[in-house]
Design an enzyme around this catalytic site. Sequence first.
Site, mmCIF file in Angstrom:
data_model
loop_
_atom_site.group_PDB
_atom_site.id
_atom_site.type_symbol
_atom_site.label_atom_id
_atom_site.label_comp_id
_atom_site.label_asym_id
_atom_site.label_seq_id
_atom_site.Cartn_x
_atom_site.Cartn_y
_atom_site.Cartn_z
ATOM 1 N N GLU A 1 42.471 35.699 47.070
ATOM 2 C CA GLU A 1 42.418 35.853 45.614
ATOM 3 C C GLU A 1 43.728 36.461 45.113
ATOM 4 O OE1 GLU A 1 39.454 37.948 42.324
ATOM 5 O OE2 GLU A 1 39.599 38.784 44.337
ATOM 6 N N LYS B 1 36.890 31.943 37.667
ATOM 7 C CA LYS B 1 35.943 32.927 38.190
ATOM 8 C C LYS B 1 34.853 33.225 37.172
ATOM 9 C CE LYS B 1 36.054 37.499 40.476
ATOM 10 N NZ LYS B 1 36.964 38.620 40.844
ATOM 11 N N CYS C 1 35.670 35.826 45.113
ATOM 12 C CA CYS C 1 35.373 37.221 45.413
ATOM 13 C C CYS C 1 34.018 37.702 44.890
ATOM 14 C CB CYS C 1 36.516 38.094 44.910
ATOM 15 S SG CYS C 1 36.596 39.713 45.734
#
Length: 258
Positions: free
Chosen positions: A43, A109, A143
């Site tokens: 990331e 995300k 993540c």
Amino acid sequence: MEPLKITIFQAYLFWENVDKNLQNLGLRLSSLREKTDLILLPEMFNTGFTTNVEKCAETMSGKTMHWLYDMSKQFDCVMAGSLIIEEEGKYYNRFIWMSPDGSFVHYDKRHLFSLGGENEKFTAGNSRIIFPLKGWKICPMICYDLRFPAWSRNQQGAYDLLVYTSSWPDKRSAHWRALIPARAIENQAYVIGVNRVGHDGKEVYYSGGSMCISPNGDVVYYKPEDEDLYTFTLNPKELEENRERFPFLEDQDQFNIL
């Protein structure tokens, strides 16, 4: 589906230093001697995880996008990882899937890390995407998405491989080691988590632990602590046999998130 060769780069990242990160990543990647289909990066691989969007954000025509294309073309494979993108005055933690011909698609995300203030600077994505590669259906996540199983639910066998590009700190590494196998088993899919190593500019320590887990919960790859560039092959036979022997996905609850 064909066998899929994947390279995980568990990298040390330099805090908010795009040029140094791209130089280091490129140097390490130059040691690759075998053909691979996909190279996965952590990331915010060009800056480390940061909310300093004013300094670190790029556009979709910025230097890191050009670097991804150059690397993809050089190694004749897909390059994938996330970076901070500014678009129409908004900032996104964006996963880029770059192909050797220069075409690309992206995933923004969905779950922003409020504990670290990510939700205050970034705009959340609102849709999943599936990337095809050699007959495989690949679903990217970033993540913190790992903590939310409904978002990654493999409804109707939507994907074969689930990928988390991450900056997951050592202090919560036990959660990482538990959740990735859980996602693999419950979704009857391969799951890869690629993490970073080293300290960031806020003295947060990342201990790696990048891994690949099979649909049966077996460890294909696991590497704690050290920087690592590792290539392995996923064979579709195990995936197909697991789903045929245990057709659990047929019994799952059906629901829509959005």
